[in-house]
Design a protein around this motif. Structure first.
Motif, PDB file in Angstrom:
ATOM      1  N   MET A 119       5.828 -10.131  -7.482  1.00  0.00           N
ATOM      2  CA  MET A 119       5.105  -8.742  -7.359  1.00  0.00           C
ATOM      3  C   MET A 119       4.248  -8.826  -8.263  1.00  0.00           C
ATOM      4  O   MET A 119       3.714  -9.872  -9.215  1.00  0.00           O
ATOM      5  N   SER A 120       3.498  -7.888  -8.699  1.00  0.00           N
ATOM      6  CA  SER A 120       2.225  -7.647  -9.704  1.00  0.00           C
ATOM      7  C   SER A 120       2.609  -8.317 -11.068  1.00  0.00           C
ATOM      8  O   SER A 120       1.764  -9.130 -11.465  1.00  0.00           O
ATOM      9  N   SER A 121       3.671  -8.078 -11.499  1.00  0.00           N
ATOM     10  CA  SER A 121       3.947  -8.545 -12.931  1.00  0.00           C
ATOM     11  C   SER A 121       4.351 -10.120 -13.025  1.00  0.00           C
ATOM     12  O   SER A 121       4.316 -10.720 -14.170  1.00  0.00           O
TER      13      SER A 121
ATOM     14  N   SER B  94       0.718  -1.266  -0.348  1.00  0.00           N
ATOM     15  CA  SER B  94      -0.004  -0.186   0.003  1.00  0.00           C
ATOM     16  C   SER B  94       0.839   1.271   0.059  1.00  0.00           C
ATOM     17  O   SER B  94       0.218   2.295   0.294  1.00  0.00           O
ATOM     18  N   LYS B  95       2.166   1.166  -0.227  1.00  0.00           N
ATOM     19  CA  LYS B  95       2.993   2.374  -0.325  1.00  0.00           C
ATOM     20  C   LYS B  95       2.572   3.271  -1.160  1.00  0.00           C
ATOM     21  O   LYS B  95       2.002   2.984  -2.247  1.00  0.00           O
ATOM     22  N   VAL B  96       2.603   4.583  -0.713  1.00  0.00           N
ATOM     23  CA  VAL B  96       2.151   5.917  -1.544  1.00  0.00           C
ATOM     24  C   VAL B  96       0.748   5.809  -1.938  1.00  0.00           C
ATOM     25  O   VAL B  96       0.332   6.690  -2.624  1.00  0.00           O
TER      26      VAL B  96
ATOM     27  N   VAL C  99       2.326  -7.430  -3.658  1.00  0.00           N
ATOM     28  CA  VAL C  99       1.632  -7.144  -4.954  1.00  0.00           C
ATOM     29  C   VAL C  99       1.080  -5.552  -4.590  1.00  0.00           C
ATOM     30  O   VAL C  99       0.106  -5.625  -3.677  1.00  0.00           O
ATOM     31  N   GLY C 100       1.516  -4.704  -5.624  1.00  0.00           N
ATOM     32  CA  GLY C 100       0.918  -3.288  -5.293  1.00  0.00           C
ATOM     33  C   GLY C 100      -0.103  -2.890  -6.379  1.00  0.00           C
ATOM     34  O   GLY C 100      -0.990  -2.828  -6.311  1.00  0.00           O
ATOM     35  N   SER C 101       0.745  -2.544  -7.384  1.00  0.00           N
ATOM     36  CA  SER C 101       0.130  -1.871  -8.501  1.00  0.00           C
ATOM     37  C   SER C 101      -1.116  -2.640  -8.965  1.00  0.00           C
ATOM     38  O   SER C 101      -2.281  -2.283  -9.456  1.00  0.00           O
ATOM     39  N   ALA C 102      -1.078  -3.990  -8.960  1.00  0.00           N
ATOM     40  CA  ALA C 102      -2.215  -4.759  -9.553  1.00  0.00           C
ATOM     41  C   ALA C 102      -3.360  -4.639  -8.654  1.00  0.00           C
ATOM     42  O   ALA C 102      -4.359  -4.858  -9.366  1.00  0.00           O
TER      43      ALA C 102
ATOM     44  N   GLU D  13      -1.913   2.212 -10.491  1.00  0.00           N
ATOM     45  CA  GLU D  13      -0.580   2.729 -10.597  1.00  0.00           C
ATOM     46  C   GLU D  13      -0.327   3.539  -9.317  1.00  0.00           C
ATOM     47  O   GLU D  13      -1.343   4.329  -8.689  1.00  0.00           O
ATOM     48  N   ARG D  14       0.855   3.485  -8.851  1.00  0.00           N
ATOM     49  CA  ARG D  14       1.196   4.524  -7.576  1.00  0.00           C
ATOM     50  C   ARG D  14       1.115   6.116  -8.179  1.00  0.00           C
ATOM     51  O   ARG D  14       1.382   6.282  -8.913  1.00  0.00           O
ATOM     52  N   VAL D  15       0.143   6.544  -7.179  1.00  0.00           N
ATOM     53  CA  VAL D  15       0.040   8.112  -7.359  1.00  0.00           C
ATOM     54  C   VAL D  15       1.419   8.780  -6.961  1.00  0.00           C
ATOM     55  O   VAL D  15       1.680   8.503  -5.713  1.00  0.00           O
TER      56      VAL D  15
HETATM   57  C1  LIG Z   1       6.682  -1.709  -4.266  1.00  0.00           C
HETATM   58  C2  LIG Z   1       6.989  -3.028  -4.094  1.00  0.00           C
HETATM   59  C3  LIG Z   1       6.358  -4.091  -4.408  1.00  0.00           C
HETATM   60  C4  LIG Z   1       5.177  -4.052  -5.106  1.00  0.00           C
HETATM   61  O1  LIG Z   1       5.454  -3.900  -6.374  1.00  0.00           O
HETATM   62  P1  LIG Z   1       4.225  -3.860  -7.630  1.00  0.00           P
HETATM   63  O2  LIG Z   1       5.033  -4.135  -9.036  1.00  0.00           O
HETATM   64  O3  LIG Z   1       3.616  -2.341  -7.652  1.00  0.00           O
HETATM   65  O4  LIG Z   1       3.233  -4.838  -7.295  1.00  0.00           O
HETATM   66  C5  LIG Z   1       6.968  -5.353  -4.360  1.00  0.00           C
HETATM   67  N1  LIG Z   1       8.240  -5.438  -3.280  1.00  0.00           N
HETATM   68  C6  LIG Z   1       8.751  -4.433  -2.924  1.00  0.00           C
HETATM   69  C7  LIG Z   1       9.999  -4.748  -2.331  1.00  0.00           C
HETATM   70  C8  LIG Z   1       8.457  -3.074  -3.287  1.00  0.00           C
HETATM   71  O5  LIG Z   1       9.159  -1.966  -2.750  1.00  0.00           O
END
Ligand SMILES: *Cc1c(COP(=O)(O)O)cnc(C)c1O
Length: 217
Positions: free
Chosen positions: A189-191, A30-32, A206-209, A213-215
Motif C-alpha cells: 500500500m502507500s507506505s 479511490s475509496k472516499v 495505493v490510495g493516500s499516496a 489523505e482520505r477526506v
Molecule cells: C484503503 C486500502 C488500501 C490503500 O491504502 P493507502 O494506505 O491509502 O495506500 C489498500 N488496500 C486496501 C484493502 C484498502 O482498503
C-alpha cells in the motif's frame, strides 16, 4: 504525491528487484475520494482503480465508465455474500475471496452470468482475529477448493498487521503463492509498496499516496 512520481518509484523498485519494467500493476485506491480527484487521475491517463465498498463503487464507476474507455475496477474490500452478483457486474477483479460460502456463490453466479472477474484469495497472514482472509495453514486447501469450482484464481492478497514488519507478511504470501503455482500477488500500500515490489507484488494498492489523505465523510 503526483501520479508520475509514484510511477517513477514503481519503475525504480522494479529495476532494483530485477523485475521486468511494467510488471507491477498500480491500483489507484479511490475509496472516499471526491469525484474531482478521481477525475484528475483519470485525466492523467490512469485507468486501474480500487474500491473497498460495493455500494460506493456502484455509485461512482458506471458513470466514469461512460466517460472513459478502458477502466479496470478492482474490489479490494470485504464482500458480503448477498452483494456478490452486484460485485461481479461492477468489477474486473475481486481481491477478497476469503471463505467457502463466497467461493460457492461466485461459482454459481459465474455459471449464470457467463463470466467471472479475476479473483485473488485473501490470506490473513497475521492471523488477526478482526481481519478477513483464510488462515495461512488453510490456504493450500482453500486454493484447491476454489480451483475445483473452476474459479479464475489469479493470485493471493494480504493486508499485513499495522504494527508488524510488512516484509515478513509479503514473503509469507509469496511463498504460499509459489507452492500453489499462482502468479498474482496483491500486496503493498502507500507506505510499503516498494518493499512489496521487492518481494514479488504484481498488484499494489495505493490510495493516500496518490490522492492525499482520505477526506472523512
Ligand atoms: C484503503 C486500502 C488500501 C490503500 O491504502 P493507502 O494506505 O491509502 O495506500 C489498500 N488496500 C486496501 C484493502 C484498502 O482498503
Amino acid at each position: 504525491m503526483p501520479l508520475h512520481d509514484i510511477k517513477d518509484k514503481i519503475a525504480k523498485a522494479e529495476k532494483n528487484a530485477g523485475r521486468i519494467a511494467g510488471s507491477v500493476t498500480l491500483i489507484a485506491v479511490s475509496k472516499v475520494q471526491p469525484n474531482a480527484r478521481v477525475k484528475a487521475v483519470l485525466d492523467e491517463g490512469h485507468r486501474v482503480f480500487g474500491e473497498n465498498k460495493v455500494q460506493e463503487a456502484a455509485a461512482k464507476w458506471p458513470d466514469f465508465r461512460t466517460q472513459y474507455d478502458g477502466i479496470a475496477l478492482h474490489l479490494i474490500g470485504p464482500l458480503q455474500t448477498n452483494k456478490t452478483r452486484q460485485a461481479m457486474e461492477l468489477a474486473d477483479s475481486i481481491h477478497t475471496l476469503d471463505r467457502p460460502k463466497l467461493a460457492n456463490t461466485l461459482a454459481r453466479l459465474a455459471q449464470e452470468i457467463g463470466r467471472c472477474p479475476e479473483l485473488f484469495i485473501q490470506v490473513n497472514t497475521g492471523e488477526e482475529e478482526q481481519k478477513a482472509g483464510v488462515m495461512p495453514a488453510d490456504a493450500d486447501s482453500f486454493i484447491k477448493e476454489c480451483r475445483s469450482l473452476d474459479l479464475p484464481v489469479q493470485g493471493l492478497m494480504c493486508i499485513p498487521p499495522v504494527e508488524e514488519e510488512a516484509s515478513l507478511h509479503f514473503a509469507l504470501l509469496a511463498k504460499i503463492a509459489e507452492r500453489n503455482g499462482l502468479d498474482g500477488l496483491s500486496m503493498g500500500m502507500s507506505s510499503d509498496f516498494e518493499k512489496a515490489i521487492a518481494l514479488g507484488a504484481t498488484h499494489i494498492r495505493v490510495g493516500s499516496a496518490i490522492f492525499g489523505e482520505r477526506v472523512a465523510t
